[in-house]
Design an enzyme around this catalytic site. Structure first.
Site, PDB file in Angstrom:
ATOM      1  N   GLU B 226       0.842  -1.201   0.000  1.00 46.80           N
ATOM      2  CA  GLU B 226       0.000   0.000   0.000  1.00 46.80           C
ATOM      3  C   GLU B 226       0.877   1.251   0.000  1.00 46.80           C
ATOM      4  O   GLU B 226       0.708   2.130  -0.821  1.00 46.80           O
ATOM      5  CB  GLU B 226      -0.921   0.003   1.227  1.00 46.80           C
ATOM      6  CG  GLU B 226      -1.824   1.227   1.274  1.00 46.80           C
ATOM      7  CD  GLU B 226      -2.824   1.214   2.420  1.00 46.80           C
ATOM      8  OE1 GLU B 226      -2.983   0.171   3.073  1.00 46.80           O
ATOM      9  OE2 GLU B 226      -3.454   2.261   2.658  1.00 46.80           O
ATOM     10  N   ARG B 304      -6.953   3.035  13.864  1.00 46.43           N
ATOM     11  CA  ARG B 304      -7.847   1.880  13.757  1.00 46.43           C
ATOM     12  C   ARG B 304      -7.712   0.977  14.989  1.00 46.43           C
ATOM     13  O   ARG B 304      -8.670   0.346  15.417  1.00 46.43           O
ATOM     14  CB  ARG B 304      -7.637   1.095  12.464  1.00 46.43           C
ATOM     15  CG  ARG B 304      -8.764   0.095  12.228  1.00 46.43           C
ATOM     16  CD  ARG B 304      -8.699  -0.620  10.891  1.00 46.43           C
ATOM     17  NE  ARG B 304      -9.350   0.064   9.797  1.00 46.43           N
ATOM     18  CZ  ARG B 304     -10.659  -0.023   9.505  1.00 46.43           C
ATOM     19  NH1 ARG B 304     -11.464  -0.751  10.252  1.00 46.43           N
ATOM     20  NH2 ARG B 304     -11.150   0.616   8.477  1.00 46.43           N
ATOM     21  N   PHE B 338      -4.942  -3.803   9.863  1.00 44.53           N
ATOM     22  CA  PHE B 338      -4.546  -2.395   9.980  1.00 44.53           C
ATOM     23  C   PHE B 338      -4.645  -1.874  11.410  1.00 44.53           C
ATOM     24  O   PHE B 338      -5.272  -0.856  11.680  1.00 44.53           O
ATOM     25  CB  PHE B 338      -5.461  -1.578   9.043  1.00 44.53           C
ATOM     26  CG  PHE B 338      -4.871  -0.291   8.535  1.00 44.53           C
ATOM     27  CD1 PHE B 338      -3.876  -0.296   7.576  1.00 44.53           C
ATOM     28  CD2 PHE B 338      -5.341   0.941   8.994  1.00 44.53           C
ATOM     29  CE1 PHE B 338      -3.354   0.903   7.080  1.00 44.53           C
ATOM     30  CE2 PHE B 338      -4.824   2.140   8.503  1.00 44.53           C
ATOM     31  CZ  PHE B 338      -3.826   2.117   7.537  1.00 44.53           C
ATOM     32  N   THR B 434     -10.842   4.966   7.602  1.00 45.97           N
ATOM     33  CA  THR B 434     -11.174   5.866   8.710  1.00 45.97           C
ATOM     34  C   THR B 434     -10.705   7.282   8.408  1.00 45.97           C
ATOM     35  O   THR B 434     -11.104   8.220   9.082  1.00 45.97           O
ATOM     36  CB  THR B 434     -10.563   5.358  10.024  1.00 45.97           C
ATOM     37  OG1 THR B 434      -9.158   5.222   9.838  1.00 45.97           O
ATOM     38  CG2 THR B 434     -11.149   4.008  10.396  1.00 45.97           C
ATOM     39  N   ALA B 503      -8.254  -1.437   3.116  1.00 51.91           N
ATOM     40  CA  ALA B 503      -9.369  -1.285   4.065  1.00 51.91           C
ATOM     41  C   ALA B 503     -10.559  -2.167   3.702  1.00 51.91           C
ATOM     42  O   ALA B 503     -11.694  -1.848   4.057  1.00 51.91           O
ATOM     43  CB  ALA B 503      -9.800   0.187   4.171  1.00 51.91           C
ATOM     44  N   GLU B 707     -10.419  -8.104   5.358  1.00 49.68           N
ATOM     45  CA  GLU B 707      -9.708  -8.108   6.633  1.00 49.68           C
ATOM     46  C   GLU B 707     -10.382  -8.869   7.778  1.00 49.68           C
ATOM     47  O   GLU B 707      -9.704  -9.560   8.540  1.00 49.68           O
ATOM     48  CB  GLU B 707      -9.443  -6.668   7.084  1.00 49.68           C
ATOM     49  CG  GLU B 707      -8.422  -5.970   6.214  1.00 49.68           C
ATOM     50  CD  GLU B 707      -8.459  -4.456   6.395  1.00 49.68           C
ATOM     51  OE1 GLU B 707      -9.467  -3.837   5.989  1.00 49.68           O
ATOM     52  OE2 GLU B 707      -7.500  -3.906   6.938  1.00 49.68           O
TER      53      GLU B 707
END
Lengths: 471, 760
Positions: B226, B304, B338, B434, B503, B707
């Site tokens: 990422e 998170r 995450f 988020t 995410a 996830e």
């Protein structure tokens, strides 16, 4: 110049014999289905099949192409994913698609090759073995669940069939039909083979390559331009036989050959199972007993077993021969009692006597396809309940593969009891000098060796021991 | 419908960066990097490298025409070290040569001298010395200080969770080549093409429109590509620009593991207060996150962690403090979950320890506190369509948990050296970035005159099946043969300003954008169809399996004819649509808001068997009831669950990131860093889809899946722990993951005085 068949194509090449088959396949033949994942035989993304002519039949085995020198495929058939592909998906491929056995797809060709190779190398099919055939392949996406379902599904196509042949596999579209012509083509090809590259007699000043499974991990780059001599096909160095009440194993015998030897299975019924803890199938197909010994890794599994069998090494330089106990062979970390021109022609050990027992223990972070934190083997003979002969080895706890001499002295002429075993474990832990590294702390390795000594006795003599007192 | 990507995969025909045909004149790069954890570069002499056959150049910070800056959230990370190195593996130069071997030889010939500076590797030590990446963050609900007085039990403890190497099977890689007019094209294995584009433009000092980034697919990402695919892509762009040649850089596996960040290790302190009834009244926790040398995504990951402080439970009084600590390790980064898994591991540890103190089964406390409809999270959002209780109860009844426990008790009573353990693991995971502005995506849909369809979106395919989901959505929208649809590469010239594929939001965001773009074209096509059929009302036009219906009646018109007619009428057959998740916001000042579009729920039962003599174990089974919404493609979603679970088990058990005292990574190869293999993975994994649970906030009522299942793996830790306690009932519980065979054995045999440990 070497000649071999790559999938359906005959190759004649002058490329350096020391380059890896992986690089030849990807960079020179531009077949990109074979992937580079780790270059140390630990992921299986580069798995290929090697077909070798034996008694005019082609015998296939899987191998890691990242550890295989090009020169070692002279006269052989090399199969990559492209050599399995047909117009339609094969049953193995289709099962992987339908069962969710592939996600990112990077490891997938290796799995397809391993599983297809399983069908090609086994006459009787069962799902457990089919799953185990992929023990050298790592997948980070699927959790293997879909892959296992696919293996079970593809084996179900052979339900009820006792023996399967290459013809059956071609008929059921597991393999393209050119496979049927390979035996004939290899017979022609082998006539071209240059015997001086890998043949009889021992070379001068050339670098010897056996299975290459450690050499190519350590220094593949520097081997490319070396003058290599491939001993994996030297018949004099291969084979398992009984001579003078001793079992003798040629230095270039592979771990797979040891696993499947009827002689060894007769005397060591658990050995096949023990050796499942050694590397993976493609590694065992290539790794040799001689390589394991000269590599001198303190955690070599075969070395560990052979030490407890009180093995003798048969060294030769082509002119003279010499014998030495394996336990006297290691002088220090990677230091051997071996002259530069000597090679291990064979290893031998006495056939186990009546009333003898053998056990191998290995603990690693991951049970399969991992290097031991500590391993240990024990051979023991009893007479009237008294230990009349015993040899114990310990790996991963010293700079060399260790023979536990003091533990042996202590155990000789004793009865097996909780106290004796407990004391033996204590003595064993005083013979060692472990270091802390990625395989565990010194404290852990010490404790683990104690546990493995106990495990030998608990496994072999459960009726003589009160477990509650020991653990 | 078969998965079109999977068909290419099994034939070895899917193309990864190192498989793509390269332009003429390709050169190869090799990264030269720091061998110390912190220090000044005193000498950098690469004259000998340049003498090596085939070596073309050595690129360093001095060659950068723009800024030597690749930081994302915070501008604190350089591409190449200039004066100071901050971790072992800090890139210093890129050696460029005619082939990879020569480039490697060149790197070996570089002479580099350092003056060592003190280095920090422990997050608590970093915090004490003021080395924090951002100021501490606090999430709170109710009043913990008051609440302690109401509690019958108050339990405190310390929890450690280790790092995790992504070990995507395809290593980091990129190749770049110069294009006309001072431009550059980059083929990168990145989850974040726009980050590569933006950062390359900044480093090269050119506008973003001169940089084209193209991503075909990744051989696994898991978050590791990422933010951390960017540096390698920028290096190839920089070298290509300077040398006017195409450059390829594929990190050898060992360098990939050494140079890139991992899942953050955390050290945490908790205090939990409960009533005798098992009701949790109060929970206070401090997370020390090991951020590594630069910010990377650490602040967002820490956030998170705070969002998932209470996992799947309602706790009325919560105070959670998160501290991102700067250490001399490669910057730790995104990894599936995450920051969520680290928080949930602490929550479950607190419950586990409280249960031990109270003399109850942890599931007793879990069940008493599961989220219910309308319950408030510490960040102010309230649950909607909450399925925490339903999943928990359904997995318990489906697998008869009481019988499982009974048979384990019987096994443990009759076996001295083998013990079994079982644990339940509920999960609640919030879906959305988020960082609210990232919740946007766009899609570009072309219908060609032969009736074939091409879809471009911001989504990167990395094994999660997003391409097939989008493929399915497009075929469904147009009601055409799926073979007509192709999901094109992710390309910054076709789809701009993309958010990373992360995410778990790839299919949601890009699925909605694809639906919208298809809808635009459909609307135009319906008008054309009405005209062709000489009918009044386009809204009565419907396409079913490529046949055009009017008012429910089949007509002569078919898809291909309709497309041709539209083209001849000069109607646009292309559309672009943009989607932004509605109604979400988060106030970072107050740490309150509605950051998530929705939540995902589920519960797992995990069983383990322990070999008490050797300290080894197997994870025998994982049985799950999970809320998938209405799955877009069940075999993909099931695979995501199975794979996530095994990765989560790996994090808790055999995967151990180890450094030496100098900050050098010890586990930098597959031979030393062990991920689950085919035998380590549980023999029995059963995934059950919760039924009748349409999700109003996902495309075609689906839910995100990437996830959440990872965290079921946490159950493995407690299943093993239970087996250990069955063997040693009085054993001290150490809440430290991974629970390697080493930790297990040392805990089981901590009291053997006679053991000779003189070599310690």
């Amino acid at each position: 110049m070497i000649n071999f068949i790559l999938n359906n194509k005959t190759i004649s090449t002058d490329s350096p014999l020391g380059i890896t088959l992986l690089d030849f396949i990807r960079k020179e033949e531009h077949l990109t289905g074979t992937k580079e994942g780790c270059r140390e035989g630990d992921c299986g993304a580069c798995t290929i099949l090697i077909g070798d002519l034996i008694d005019n039949k082609v015998k296939y085995k899987s191998a890691n192409s990242c550890l295989m020198p090009l020169g070692d495929v002279d006269g052989k058939h090399v199969v990559t994913i492209e050599g399995i592909n047909q117009d339609e998906l094969t049953p193995v491929q289709e099962a992987l698609v339908d069962e969710g056995g592939t996600q990112c797809g990077f490891c997938t060709p290796g799995f397809v090759v391993s599983l297809t190779g399983y069908f090609l190398t086994h006459e009787a099919i069962n799902p457990i073995e089919a799953i185990d055939s992929m023990n050298g392949n790592i997948c980070r996406c699927t959790g293997y669940a879909g892959i296992k379902r696919a293996a079970i599904k593809s084996t179900s196509l052979f339900n009820g069939l006792k023996r399967i042949s290459t013809e059956d596999l071609v008929n059921k579209k597991f393999l393209p039909d050119y496979f049927l012509e390979i035996p004939k083509r290899l017979i022609e090809l082998q006539k071209l083979r240059d015997k001086s590259k890998s043949g009889n007699g021992l070379p001068d000043k050339r670098v010897l390559v056996s299975g290459g499974t450690d050499l190519y991990v350590q220094k593949w780059e520097s081997l490319i331009d070396e003058d290599l001599f491939f001993i994996s096909d030297v018949n004099e160095l291969k084979g398992i036989s009984i001579e003078d009440n001793r079992i003798k194993i040629g230095g270039a015998t592979t771990v797979s050959e040891i696993e499947n030897s009827p002689i060894l299975q007769q005397y060591f019924p658990n050995l096949k199972n023990d050796l499942r803890l050694f590397g993976s199938i493609p590694i065992r197909n290539r790794a040799t007993i001689g390589g394991n010994i000269v590599n001198a890794s303190p955690i070599g599994d075969l070395t560990n077993i052979l030490l407890a069998l009180n093995s003798t090494l048969h060294l030769t330089n082509g002119k003279s021969k010499r014998e030495i106990f394996l336990k006297d062979f290691y002088k220090g970390y990677k230091t051997l009692d071996k002259l530069e021109d000597e090679i291990i022609a064979a290893v031998s050990f006495r056939i186990p006597r009546e009333n003898s027992f053998f056990n191998f223990e290995k603990v690693s972070k991951r049970t399969y396809l991992d290097i031991a934190s500590v391993n240990s083997s024990m051979y023991l003979e009893l007479s009237d309940g008294i230990i009349v002969e015993v040899h114990i080895s310990a790996g991963g706890v010293a700079p060399i593969p260790l023979y536990l001499a003091r533990t042996r002295e202590f155990l000789l002429n004793k009865n097996i009891s909780d106290e004796v075993i407990s004391d033996a474990a204590e003595i064993a832990t005083s013979e060692i000098s472990p270091i802390s590294d990625a395989r565990g702390s010194a404290e852990y390795k010490t404790l683990l060796l104690r546990q493995l000594i106990l495990a030998h006795f608990i496994k072999l003599f459960p009726e003589l021991i009160d477990i509650g007192e020991l653990v | 419908m078969k998965n079109f990507d999977a068909i290419k995969h099994v034939r070895g025909e899917s193309q990864f960066v190192d498989d793509i045909l390269v332009p003429q004149g390709l050169l190869y790069g090799y990264v030269f990097y720091s061998t110390i954890a912190h220090g000044k570069i005193k000498k950098l002499d690469y004259s000998n490298a340049l003498k090596i056959d085939g070596v073309i150049d050595v690129i360093t910070a001095k060659d950068i025409p723009g800024e030597n800056q690749i930081g994302g959230i915070i501008q604190d990370e350089n591409l190449f070290a200039e004066e100071t190195v901050h971790f072992v593996g800090h890139p210093i130069a890129l050696v460029v040569a005619e082939n990879q071997l020569q480039a490697h030889a060149g790197a070996r010939a570089i002479e580099c001298g350092f003056e060592k500076l003190p280095a920090i590797f422990d997050p608590r030590e970093a915090f004490e010395k003021g080395e924090v990446i951002v100021p501490p963050r606090i999430f709170s609900l109710g009043d913990v200080n008051k609440a302690w007085k109401e509690c019958d039990y108050i339990v405190e403890g310390k929890v450690e969770s280790g790092g995790q190497e992504h070990l995507y099977l395809e290593v980091q890689g990129s190749f770049a080549y110069p294009t006309e007019g001072n431009g550059i094209k980059i083929i990168s294995a990145t989850q974040n093409p726009t980050a590569v584009q933006r950062t390359s433009a900044r480093v090269l000092g050119i506008p973003m429109h001169k940089v084209e980034v193209d991503v075909v697919r990744l051989g696994g990402g898991f978050g590791g590509k990422e933010d951390q695919a960017t540096a390698w892509a920028v290096m190839t762009a920089l070298a290509a620009k300077k040398l006017n040649r195409p450059i390829k850089l594929i990190l050898p596996r060992q360098e990939d593991i050494r140079l890139t960040g991992k899942r953050h290790s955390y050290s945490s302190d908790f205090k939990i207060g409960l009533k005798s009834s098992g009701k949790i009244i109060s929970y206070e926790v401090t997370f020390y996150q090991n951020g590594g040398a630069a910010a990377d995504l650490s602040p967002a990951i820490l956030e998170r962690t705070l969002f998932h402080t209470t996992n799947s439970y309602y706790i009325p009084n919560v105070r959670a403090t998160g501290i991102s600590c700067r250490t001399n390790l490669p910057s730790n980064t995104a990894f599936r979950g995450f920051g969520g898994p680290q928080a949930m591991f602490v929550m479950e540890s607190a419950i586990y320890k409280a249960a031990q103190v109270m003399g109850v089964d942890p599931s007793f406390i879990q069940k008493k506190n599961l989220l219910k409809e309308g319950d408030e999270f510490p960040y102010g959002q309230k649950t909607k369509n909450c399925r925490a209780v339903r999943c928990y109860e359904e997995v318990e009844s489906r697998y008869r948990i009481s019988e499982i426990k009974k048979s384990i008790d019987e096994f443990n009573q009759t076996n001295r050296l083998y013990k079994k353990g079982v644990a339940l693991m509920p999960v609640c995971f919030g879906i959305s970035f988020t960082t609210t502005f990232l919740n946007q995506a766009s899609a570009l849909v072309h219908v060609y005159t032969d009736g074939s369809v091409s879809i471009s979106t911001a989504a990167v395919e990395m094994g999660q099946g997003v391409n097939m989901k989008l493929h399915h959505i497009a075929a469904k929208m147009f009601s055409i043969d799926p073979k007509r649809v192709k999901i094109d590469t992710t390309n910054t010239s076709r789809v701009a300003n993309t958010s990373p594929t992360a995410a778990s939001k790839g299919a949601d965001l890009n699925g909605y954008a694809t639906i919208d773009a298809c809808e635009i074209i459909l609307k135009r096509l319906k008008k054309v169809a009405a005209d062709e059929l000489k009918k009044e009302d386009p809204s009565k036009i419907e396409i079913k399996n490529e046949i055009i219906f009017y008012d429910g009646n089949k007509t002569e018109l078919i898809w291909q004819k309709l497309i041709n007619a539209a083209y001849l009428k000069r109607v646009s057959l292309s559309a672009q649509a943009h989607h932004a998740t509605p109604n979400i916001y988060f106030d970072r000042e107050k740490s309150k808001g509605e950051p998530f579009a929705y939540h995902v729920y589920g519960t797992a039962i995990v069983e383990a068997t322990l070999d008490c003599l050797r300290g080894t174990y197997t994870i025998d089974s994982v049985k799950v009831v999970h809320d998938f919404g209405e799955s877009l493609f069940p075999i993909i979603d099931k695979g995501q669950a199975e794979g996530g679970i095994v990765q989560g088990i790996g994090w808790m058990t055999c995967e151990e990131v180890m450094h030496d005292k100098e900050g050098k990574l010890l586990t930098d190869a597959l031979s030393t860093y062990k991920v689950p293999d085919i035998h380590f993975a549980p023999k029995d994994i059963q995934i059950n889809f919760l039924e009748d649970v349409p999700n109003p906030y996902g495309p075609f009522k689906s839910k995100a899946i990437g996830e959440p299942p990872f965290m079921y793996g946490i159950g493995a830790f407690f299943a093993i722990m239970n087996a250990m306690r069955s063997f040693r009932p009085k054993m001290e519980i150490e809440l430290k993951a991974p629970l390697t065979p080493e930790r297990v054995l040392l805990s089981l045999y901590s009291e053997i005085p006679e053991l000779t440990l003189q070599n310690k």
